[in-house]
Design an enzyme around this catalytic site. Sequence first.
Site, PDB file in Angstrom:
ATOM      1  N   ASP A   8     -22.485 -39.137  25.213  1.00 14.72           N
ATOM      2  CA  ASP A   8     -23.317 -37.737  25.154  1.00 14.72           C
ATOM      3  C   ASP A   8     -22.657 -37.195  24.043  1.00 14.72           C
ATOM      4  OD1 ASP A   8     -20.768 -37.006  26.172  1.00 14.72           O
ATOM      5  OD2 ASP A   8     -21.577 -36.162  28.126  1.00 14.72           O
ATOM      6  N   HIS A   9     -23.011 -35.581  24.040  1.00 15.00           N
ATOM      7  CA  HIS A   9     -22.424 -34.912  23.252  1.00 15.00           C
ATOM      8  C   HIS A   9     -20.858 -34.731  23.136  1.00 15.00           C
ATOM      9  CE1 HIS A   9     -23.153 -32.794  26.632  1.00 15.00           C
ATOM     10  NE2 HIS A   9     -22.072 -31.785  26.611  1.00 15.00           N
ATOM     11  N   CYS A  65     -18.235 -40.467  27.401  1.00 17.83           N
ATOM     12  CA  CYS A  65     -18.559 -38.979  27.511  1.00 17.83           C
ATOM     13  C   CYS A  65     -17.326 -38.192  27.382  1.00 17.83           C
ATOM     14  CB  CYS A  65     -19.368 -38.741  28.620  1.00 17.83           C
ATOM     15  SG  CYS A  65     -18.506 -39.147  30.107  1.00 17.83           S
ATOM     16  N   GLY A  66     -17.262 -36.911  27.642  1.00 20.89           N
ATOM     17  CA  GLY A  66     -16.053 -36.130  27.776  1.00 20.89           C
ATOM     18  C   GLY A  66     -15.017 -36.742  28.528  1.00 20.89           C
ATOM     19  N   THR A  67     -15.170 -37.327  29.646  1.00 19.50           N
ATOM     20  CA  THR A  67     -14.121 -37.841  30.633  1.00 19.50           C
ATOM     21  C   THR A  67     -14.417 -39.345  30.848  1.00 19.50           C
ATOM     22  OG1 THR A  67     -15.576 -37.736  32.557  1.00 19.50           O
ATOM     23  CG2 THR A  67     -13.880 -35.762  31.848  1.00 19.50           C
ATOM     24  N   GLY A  68     -15.603 -39.755  30.668  1.00 19.44           N
ATOM     25  CA  GLY A  68     -15.864 -41.274  30.966  1.00 19.44           C
ATOM     26  C   GLY A  68     -16.253 -41.439  32.306  1.00 19.44           C
ATOM     27  N   ILE A  69     -16.081 -40.330  33.222  1.00 21.31           N
ATOM     28  CA  ILE A  69     -16.398 -40.322  34.519  1.00 21.31           C
ATOM     29  C   ILE A  69     -18.088 -40.478  34.694  1.00 21.31           C
ATOM     30  CG2 ILE A  69     -16.112 -39.278  36.789  1.00 21.31           C
ATOM     31  CD1 ILE A  69     -13.478 -38.300  35.662  1.00 21.31           C
ATOM     32  N   MET A  71     -20.405 -41.123  32.910  1.00 16.72           N
ATOM     33  CA  MET A  71     -20.992 -42.305  32.579  1.00 16.72           C
ATOM     34  C   MET A  71     -20.585 -43.651  33.545  1.00 16.72           C
ATOM     35  SD  MET A  71     -22.787 -42.174  29.616  1.00 16.72           S
ATOM     36  CE  MET A  71     -22.720 -41.337  27.892  1.00 16.72           C
ATOM     37  N   HIS A  98      -9.638 -59.985  35.249  1.00 13.30           N
ATOM     38  CA  HIS A  98      -9.956 -59.764  36.982  1.00 13.30           C
ATOM     39  C   HIS A  98     -11.132 -59.519  37.183  1.00 13.30           C
ATOM     40  CE1 HIS A  98      -5.075 -59.536  37.609  1.00 13.30           C
ATOM     41  NE2 HIS A  98      -5.492 -60.521  36.779  1.00 13.30           N
ATOM     42  N   ASN A  99     -11.816 -58.259  36.812  1.00 18.47           N
ATOM     43  CA  ASN A  99     -13.178 -57.824  37.220  1.00 18.47           C
ATOM     44  C   ASN A  99     -14.415 -58.395  36.340  1.00 18.47           C
ATOM     45  OD1 ASN A  99     -11.163 -54.945  37.202  1.00 18.47           O
ATOM     46  ND2 ASN A  99     -11.171 -56.216  39.154  1.00 18.47           N
ATOM     47  N   ARG A 109     -12.386 -36.664  25.861  1.00 16.61           N
ATOM     48  CA  ARG A 109     -11.581 -35.543  25.936  1.00 16.61           C
ATOM     49  C   ARG A 109     -10.266 -36.015  26.787  1.00 16.61           C
ATOM     50  NH1 ARG A 109     -16.451 -32.064  28.299  1.00 16.61           N
ATOM     51  NH2 ARG A 109     -17.853 -31.844  26.253  1.00 16.61           N
ATOM     52  N   ARG A 132      -9.845 -67.257  41.391  1.00 15.93           N
ATOM     53  CA  ARG A 132      -9.863 -66.398  42.540  1.00 15.93           C
ATOM     54  C   ARG A 132     -10.589 -65.300  42.072  1.00 15.93           C
ATOM     55  NH1 ARG A 132      -5.059 -65.732  40.378  1.00 15.93           N
ATOM     56  NH2 ARG A 132      -4.142 -63.532  40.356  1.00 15.93           N
ATOM     57  N   HIS A 133     -10.635 -64.757  40.987  1.00 18.15           N
ATOM     58  CA  HIS A 133     -11.209 -63.531  40.682  1.00 18.15           C
ATOM     59  C   HIS A 133     -12.655 -63.812  40.582  1.00 18.15           C
ATOM     60  CE1 HIS A 133      -7.538 -61.853  39.644  1.00 18.15           C
ATOM     61  NE2 HIS A 133      -7.117 -62.865  38.963  1.00 18.15           N
TER      62      HIS A 133
HETATM   63  C1  RB5 Z   1     -20.251 -32.711  29.475  1.00 17.19           C
HETATM   64  O1  RB5 Z   1     -19.748 -31.594  29.457  1.00 17.19           O
HETATM   65  C2  RB5 Z   1     -19.250 -33.555  30.279  1.00 17.19           C
HETATM   66  O2  RB5 Z   1     -19.762 -33.099  31.773  1.00 17.19           O
HETATM   67  C3  RB5 Z   1     -19.924 -34.953  30.040  1.00 17.19           C
HETATM   68  O3  RB5 Z   1     -19.226 -35.083  28.968  1.00 17.19           O
HETATM   69  C4  RB5 Z   1     -18.564 -35.851  31.252  1.00 17.19           C
HETATM   70  O4  RB5 Z   1     -17.486 -35.505  30.992  1.00 17.19           O
HETATM   71  C5  RB5 Z   1     -19.188 -35.977  32.398  1.00 17.19           C
HETATM   72  O5  RB5 Z   1     -18.493 -36.916  33.372  1.00 17.19           O
END
Ligand code: RB5
Length: 142
Positions: A8-9, A65-69, A71, A98-99, A109, A132-133
Amino acid sequence: MKVVIASDHGGLNLKKAVTEYLSEKKIEFTDLGPDSTDSVDYPDYAKPVAEKVAAGEYDKGILICGTGIGMSITANKTKGIRCALVHDTFSAKATRAHNDSNVLAMGERVIGPGLALEVVDTWLNTEFEGGRHERRVCKIEE
Ligand code: RB5
């Protein structure tokens, strides 16, 4: 190996570093965007990557993305996707071995480009151990 990548941005700059790395290593890839820092919604980019990997069009996907979370949460909604949010080389190696993770998520970020490229290199070059995996990965699919 064919890789599909998107951001993303908030992940655009790190995605550029990763695509330069893939080009240098002569790894075939498709960048599904975006190509500007205009604000976008990460699920709109995570879903197509996940679907293309799940369909077998690409071997692996990379999402930034900013955190990867965001996504990683989105990608893991697609059946057949095992997306790992990784910011260190130990986890990069372990999640392949393993996964059998087929999508890598990272946060621009959170991690610097130097370590991020080492994470990508480790993740792309570590084979699934099976054994096993394999049984455990099958249970995820079930
Ligand atoms: C965008 O501001 C931010 O929320 C996105 O990049 C990401 O971190 C979401 O998980």
